[in-house]
Design a protein around this motif. Structure first.
Motif, PDB file in Angstrom:
ATOM      1  N   GLY A  62      33.160  29.481  39.818  1.00  0.00           N
ATOM      2  CA  GLY A  62      32.845  29.983  41.156  1.00  0.00           C
ATOM      3  C   GLY A  62      33.103  29.008  42.280  1.00  0.00           C
ATOM      4  O   GLY A  62      32.656  29.215  43.402  1.00  0.00           O
ATOM      5  N   ARG A  63      33.795  27.906  42.012  1.00  0.00           N
ATOM      6  CA  ARG A  63      34.102  26.923  43.051  1.00  0.00           C
ATOM      7  C   ARG A  63      34.897  27.538  44.186  1.00  0.00           C
ATOM      8  O   ARG A  63      35.710  28.419  43.977  1.00  0.00           O
ATOM      9  N   VAL A  64      34.689  27.008  45.373  1.00  0.00           N
ATOM     10  CA  VAL A  64      35.500  27.380  46.530  1.00  0.00           C
ATOM     11  C   VAL A  64      36.480  26.227  46.743  1.00  0.00           C
ATOM     12  O   VAL A  64      36.091  25.062  46.733  1.00  0.00           O
ATOM     13  N   PHE A  65      37.732  26.560  46.935  1.00  0.00           N
ATOM     14  CA  PHE A  65      38.779  25.550  47.072  1.00  0.00           C
ATOM     15  C   PHE A  65      39.230  25.429  48.515  1.00  0.00           C
ATOM     16  O   PHE A  65      39.219  26.402  49.262  1.00  0.00           O
ATOM     17  N   ALA A  85      52.083  38.336  42.623  1.00  0.00           N
ATOM     18  CA  ALA A  85      52.634  37.146  43.287  1.00  0.00           C
ATOM     19  C   ALA A  85      51.645  36.563  44.289  1.00  0.00           C
ATOM     20  O   ALA A  85      50.932  37.304  44.978  1.00  0.00           O
ATOM     21  N   PHE A  86      51.610  35.214  44.375  1.00  0.00           N
ATOM     22  CA  PHE A  86      50.771  34.492  45.331  1.00  0.00           C
ATOM     23  C   PHE A  86      51.570  33.337  45.925  1.00  0.00           C
ATOM     24  O   PHE A  86      52.533  32.863  45.326  1.00  0.00           O
ATOM     25  N   VAL A  87      51.116  32.842  47.089  1.00  0.00           N
ATOM     26  CA  VAL A  87      51.784  31.742  47.792  1.00  0.00           C
ATOM     27  C   VAL A  87      51.757  30.464  46.960  1.00  0.00           C
ATOM     28  O   VAL A  87      52.741  29.745  46.880  1.00  0.00           O
ATOM     29  N   ASN A  88      50.606  30.156  46.369  1.00  0.00           N
ATOM     30  CA  ASN A  88      50.502  28.975  45.518  1.00  0.00           C
ATOM     31  C   ASN A  88      49.335  29.147  44.545  1.00  0.00           C
ATOM     32  O   ASN A  88      48.520  30.063  44.683  1.00  0.00           O
ATOM     33  N   SER A  89      49.245  28.270  43.581  1.00  0.00           N
ATOM     34  CA  SER A  89      48.239  28.369  42.523  1.00  0.00           C
ATOM     35  C   SER A  89      46.822  28.235  43.068  1.00  0.00           C
ATOM     36  O   SER A  89      45.924  28.970  42.670  1.00  0.00           O
ATOM     37  N   CYS A  90      46.609  27.317  43.993  1.00  0.00           N
ATOM     38  CA  CYS A  90      45.276  27.103  44.554  1.00  0.00           C
ATOM     39  C   CYS A  90      44.755  28.364  45.225  1.00  0.00           C
ATOM     40  O   CYS A  90      43.623  28.778  44.995  1.00  0.00           O
ATOM     41  N   GLN A  91      45.585  28.986  46.050  1.00  0.00           N
ATOM     42  CA  GLN A  91      45.146  30.187  46.753  1.00  0.00           C
ATOM     43  C   GLN A  91      44.851  31.331  45.788  1.00  0.00           C
ATOM     44  O   GLN A  91      43.881  32.064  45.971  1.00  0.00           O
ATOM     45  N   SER A  92      45.648  31.496  44.760  1.00  0.00           N
ATOM     46  CA  SER A  92      45.414  32.595  43.823  1.00  0.00           C
ATOM     47  C   SER A  92      44.095  32.407  43.077  1.00  0.00           C
ATOM     48  O   SER A  92      43.344  33.362  42.879  1.00  0.00           O
ATOM     49  N   CYS A  93      43.793  31.178  42.690  1.00  0.00           N
ATOM     50  CA  CYS A  93      42.531  30.901  41.988  1.00  0.00           C
ATOM     51  C   CYS A  93      41.342  30.968  42.932  1.00  0.00           C
ATOM     52  O   CYS A  93      40.275  31.446  42.573  1.00  0.00           O
ATOM     53  N   SER A  94      41.525  30.500  44.174  1.00  0.00           N
ATOM     54  CA  SER A  94      40.447  30.495  45.153  1.00  0.00           C
ATOM     55  C   SER A  94      40.006  31.909  45.501  1.00  0.00           C
ATOM     56  O   SER A  94      38.826  32.162  45.714  1.00  0.00           O
ATOM     57  N   LEU A  95      40.936  32.814  45.543  1.00  0.00           N
ATOM     58  CA  LEU A  95      40.608  34.204  45.849  1.00  0.00           C
ATOM     59  C   LEU A  95      39.883  34.879  44.689  1.00  0.00           C
ATOM     60  O   LEU A  95      39.309  35.943  44.852  1.00  0.00           O
ATOM     61  N   GLY A  96      39.921  34.257  43.521  1.00  0.00           N
ATOM     62  CA  GLY A  96      39.223  34.785  42.356  1.00  0.00           C
ATOM     63  C   GLY A  96      39.857  36.019  41.758  1.00  0.00           C
ATOM     64  O   GLY A  96      39.234  36.739  40.983  1.00  0.00           O
ATOM     65  N   LYS A  97      41.111  36.257  42.092  1.00  0.00           N
ATOM     66  CA  LYS A  97      41.777  37.453  41.606  1.00  0.00           C
ATOM     67  C   LYS A  97      42.468  37.273  40.264  1.00  0.00           C
ATOM     68  O   LYS A  97      42.880  38.249  39.664  1.00  0.00           O
ATOM     69  N   VAL A  98      42.645  36.041  39.823  1.00  0.00           N
ATOM     70  CA  VAL A  98      43.416  35.804  38.599  1.00  0.00           C
ATOM     71  C   VAL A  98      42.701  34.848  37.648  1.00  0.00           C
ATOM     72  O   VAL A  98      41.813  34.093  38.048  1.00  0.00           O
ATOM     73  N   ASP A  99      43.110  34.899  36.388  1.00  0.00           N
ATOM     74  CA  ASP A  99      42.587  34.006  35.354  1.00  0.00           C
ATOM     75  C   ASP A  99      43.465  32.770  35.199  1.00  0.00           C
ATOM     76  O   ASP A  99      42.988  31.685  34.891  1.00  0.00           O
ATOM     77  N   LEU A 100      44.772  32.965  35.365  1.00  0.00           N
ATOM     78  CA  LEU A 100      45.712  31.858  35.228  1.00  0.00           C
ATOM     79  C   LEU A 100      46.933  32.136  36.071  1.00  0.00           C
ATOM     80  O   LEU A 100      47.137  33.258  36.541  1.00  0.00           O
ATOM     81  N   THR A 101      47.731  31.089  36.284  1.00  0.00           N
ATOM     82  CA  THR A 101      48.975  31.245  37.042  1.00  0.00           C
ATOM     83  C   THR A 101      50.108  30.580  36.279  1.00  0.00           C
ATOM     84  O   THR A 101      49.886  29.690  35.466  1.00  0.00           O
TER      85      THR A 101
END
Length: 143
Positions: free
Chosen positions: A26-29, A52-68
């Motif tokens: 649940g971290r916020v990046f 698709a996402f702009v970068n790995s950090c943003q995709s994980c920060s949004l909490g929408k994905v498990d991995l990139t």
């Protein structure tokens, strides 16, 4: 021509290779907006959904994905099931027989197509070092 297009697509598949597991705590990046396109992967009801996402950090920060995985989703085979990094810690797999084709990342330099190996099931494929993703069934024999 069809072979050339398929070969070009497979070359693209091998050009981007890093899989990153998103933290689940649940971290916020604080993320940069620097573009380094990734394919975000979320498993829903046993199926991997890719976006698709702009970068790995943003995709994980949004909490929408498990991995990139680095690169555009369309650079990879549509049926690719990416191996989460956590599979590398598995010590044993079931003996279930469900043939899979385990595709290597770019660090493995194969001389001929396919850049893959046939395995007994998903687990056996994903625990092999340098396997990026698996596809169901036997590996293709030619381009």
């Amino acid at each position: 021509m069809k072979r050339l297009v398929l070969f070009a697509a497979l070359v693209l598949v091998t050009s981007c290779q890093t899989v990153y597991q998103c933290p689940k705590d649940g971290r916020v990046f604080k993320c940069s907006s620097e573009p380094k396109e990734v394919c975000g992967i979320k498993t829903v009801h046993g199926e991997q959904i890719k976006e698709a996402f702009v970068n790995s950090c943003q995709s994980c920060s949004l909490g929408k994905v498990d991995l990139t995985v680095d690169g555009k989703c369309e650079n990879y085979l549509a049926e690719a099931e990416f191996c989460p990094p956590s599979y590398k810690d598995v010590n044993a797999c079931t003996e279930q027989f469900q043939p899979q084709c385990a595709w290597f990342n770019q660090s493995v330099k194969c001389l001929v197509y396919p850049w893959a190996i046939e395995v007994q099931n998903r687990c056996y494929g994903c625990i092999i070092k340098n396997v990026l993703f698996i596809t169901e069934g036997d590996c293709p024999k030619q381009v």
